[in-house]
Design a protein around this motif. Structure first.
Motif, short mmCIF file in Angstrom:
data_model
loop_
_atom_site.label_atom_id
_atom_site.label_comp_id
_atom_site.label_asym_id
_atom_site.label_seq_id
_atom_site.Cartn_x
_atom_site.Cartn_y
_atom_site.Cartn_z
N GLY A 1 0.84 -1.18 0.00
CA GLY A 1 0.00 0.00 0.00
C GLY A 1 0.87 1.22 0.00
O GLY A 1 2.09 1.15 0.07
N HIS A 2 0.25 2.33 -0.04
CA HIS A 2 0.99 3.59 -0.09
C HIS A 2 1.67 3.82 1.25
O HIS A 2 1.01 3.91 2.28
N PRO A 3 3.01 3.90 1.29
CA PRO A 3 3.74 4.01 2.55
C PRO A 3 3.28 5.17 3.43
O PRO A 3 3.24 5.03 4.63
N ALA A 4 2.96 6.31 2.83
CA ALA A 4 2.55 7.45 3.64
C ALA A 4 1.18 7.22 4.26
O ALA A 4 0.86 7.75 5.31
N LYS A 5 0.34 6.45 3.59
CA LYS A 5 -1.02 6.21 4.07
C LYS A 5 -1.07 5.06 5.07
O LYS A 5 -1.69 5.16 6.11
N ASN A 6 -0.45 3.94 4.76
CA ASN A 6 -0.46 2.76 5.61
C ASN A 6 0.94 2.20 5.75
O ASN A 6 1.28 1.21 5.12
N PRO A 7 1.78 2.81 6.58
CA PRO A 7 3.14 2.29 6.72
C PRO A 7 3.11 0.87 7.30
O PRO A 7 2.26 0.56 8.13
N PRO A 8 4.05 0.00 6.87
CA PRO A 8 4.05 -1.38 7.34
C PRO A 8 4.08 -1.53 8.86
O PRO A 8 3.44 -2.39 9.41
N HIS A 9 4.83 -0.65 9.54
CA HIS A 9 4.89 -0.79 11.00
C HIS A 9 3.52 -0.59 11.63
O HIS A 9 3.21 -1.19 12.66
N GLN A 10 2.68 0.23 11.01
CA GLN A 10 1.34 0.46 11.56
C GLN A 10 0.50 -0.82 11.46
O GLN A 10 -0.23 -1.15 12.38
N HIS A 11 0.66 -1.55 10.36
CA HIS A 11 -0.06 -2.82 10.23
C HIS A 11 0.40 -3.80 11.31
O HIS A 11 -0.41 -4.42 11.98
N TRP A 12 1.69 -3.96 11.41
CA TRP A 12 2.23 -4.95 12.33
C TRP A 12 1.98 -4.62 13.79
O TRP A 12 1.68 -5.50 14.60
N LEU A 13 2.16 -3.36 14.16
CA LEU A 13 2.19 -2.99 15.58
C LEU A 13 0.91 -2.37 16.10
O LEU A 13 0.68 -2.38 17.31
N GLN A 14 0.06 -1.81 15.25
CA GLN A 14 -1.12 -1.11 15.74
C GLN A 14 -2.42 -1.73 15.24
O GLN A 14 -3.23 -2.21 16.02
N ASN A 15 -2.61 -1.71 13.93
CA ASN A 15 -3.89 -2.15 13.36
C ASN A 15 -4.02 -3.66 13.28
O ASN A 15 -5.11 -4.19 13.37
N GLY A 16 -2.93 -4.34 13.04
CA GLY A 16 -2.96 -5.77 12.81
C GLY A 16 -3.20 -6.07 11.33
O GLY A 16 -3.64 -5.22 10.57
N ILE A 17 -2.86 -7.28 10.94
CA ILE A 17 -3.03 -7.72 9.56
C ILE A 17 -4.18 -8.73 9.55
O ILE A 17 -4.17 -9.69 10.32
N GLU A 18 -5.17 -8.47 8.70
CA GLU A 18 -6.32 -9.36 8.64
C GLU A 18 -5.88 -10.76 8.27
O GLU A 18 -5.01 -10.95 7.42
N CYS A 19 -6.49 -11.74 8.92
CA CYS A 19 -6.14 -13.13 8.66
C CYS A 19 -7.31 -14.02 9.05
O CYS A 19 -8.32 -13.55 9.56
N GLU A 20 -7.15 -15.29 8.79
CA GLU A 20 -8.07 -16.31 9.25
C GLU A 20 -7.25 -17.40 9.91
O GLU A 20 -6.11 -17.63 9.52
N ILE A 21 -7.83 -18.05 10.91
CA ILE A 21 -7.11 -19.11 11.59
C ILE A 21 -8.00 -20.34 11.71
O ILE A 21 -9.20 -20.23 11.96
N LEU A 22 -7.39 -21.48 11.50
CA LEU A 22 -8.06 -22.76 11.68
C LEU A 22 -7.31 -23.48 12.79
O LEU A 22 -6.16 -23.86 12.63
N GLN A 23 -7.96 -23.63 13.92
CA GLN A 23 -7.31 -24.24 15.07
C GLN A 23 -7.66 -25.71 15.17
O GLN A 23 -8.74 -26.13 14.75
N LEU A 24 -6.75 -26.45 15.75
CA LEU A 24 -6.99 -27.87 15.98
C LEU A 24 -8.25 -28.05 16.82
O LEU A 24 -8.45 -27.36 17.80
N GLY A 25 -9.10 -28.95 16.41
CA GLY A 25 -10.32 -29.22 17.15
C GLY A 25 -11.52 -28.42 16.69
O GLY A 25 -12.63 -28.64 17.16
N TYR A 26 -11.33 -27.44 15.81
CA TYR A 26 -12.43 -26.63 15.29
C TYR A 26 -12.63 -26.96 13.82
O TYR A 26 -11.68 -27.26 13.10
N GLU A 27 -13.87 -26.88 13.38
CA GLU A 27 -14.18 -27.23 11.99
C GLU A 27 -14.11 -26.05 11.05
O GLU A 27 -13.98 -26.23 9.84
N ASN A 28 -14.22 -24.85 11.57
CA ASN A 28 -14.31 -23.66 10.71
C ASN A 28 -13.15 -22.70 10.96
O ASN A 28 -12.59 -22.65 12.05
N TRP A 29 -12.89 -21.93 9.92
CA TRP A 29 -11.91 -20.85 10.02
C TRP A 29 -12.52 -19.71 10.82
O TRP A 29 -13.70 -19.44 10.75
N LYS A 30 -11.68 -19.00 11.56
CA LYS A 30 -12.11 -17.82 12.31
C LYS A 30 -11.37 -16.61 11.75
O LYS A 30 -10.16 -16.67 11.52
#
Length: 131
Positions: free
Chosen positions: A60-89
């Motif tokens: 993304g545009h560094p001035a608008k969404n710097p990488p450190h902001q994703h990692w340290l503040q906002n978080g990076i959207e993801c999905e997780i599938l944990q052992l014992g669960y049938e669906n992604w979260k």
């Protein structure tokens, strides 16, 4: 004799002293770490992950969404599938920096044996009161 250490919990108002008689509150150290994690860290992390074949699409545009902001503040959207669960979260992955203090095991006994309540010093008048 091997040295053994025990991790203790600390809060922002705890005080740490270093070898050159520099003393700081833990909260001040945490804040300095947060401020020092700058754009270069986010860019470097993204670059290294891409080199290892992991593309998290946080460019993304560094001035608008710097990488450190994703990692340290906002978080990076993801999905997780944990052992014992049938669906992604859906969720967000983010990096959190913490400070751990470990104390030498010999000092742990002193901490375990002391009362958690600090008692006021005994008054010189207490002897007269007892009489």
């Amino acid at each position: 004799m091997p040295e053994t250490f025990k991790k203790i919990d600390c809060n922002d108002n705890d005080v740490v002293s270093f070898s050159d008689n520099y003393t700081y509150k833990v909260g001040k150290i945490r804040e300095a770490l947060r401020k020092s994690l700058n754009v270069n860290l986010g860019n470097q992390l993204n670059h290294e992950l891409k080199n290892k074949g992991v593309n998290l699409n946080v460019d993304g545009h560094p001035a608008k969404n710097p990488p450190h902001q994703h990692w340290l503040q906002n978080g990076i959207e993801c999905e997780i599938l944990q052992l014992g669960y049938e669906n992604w979260k859906k969720g967000k992955m983010k990096i959190e920096v913490s400070i751990e203090i470990i104390i030498e095991e010999e000092n742990v006994d002193d901490l375990d044996n002391c009362n958690s309540v600090i008692l006021p010093p005994e008054s010189p008048l207490d002897d007269f009161r007892r009489m």
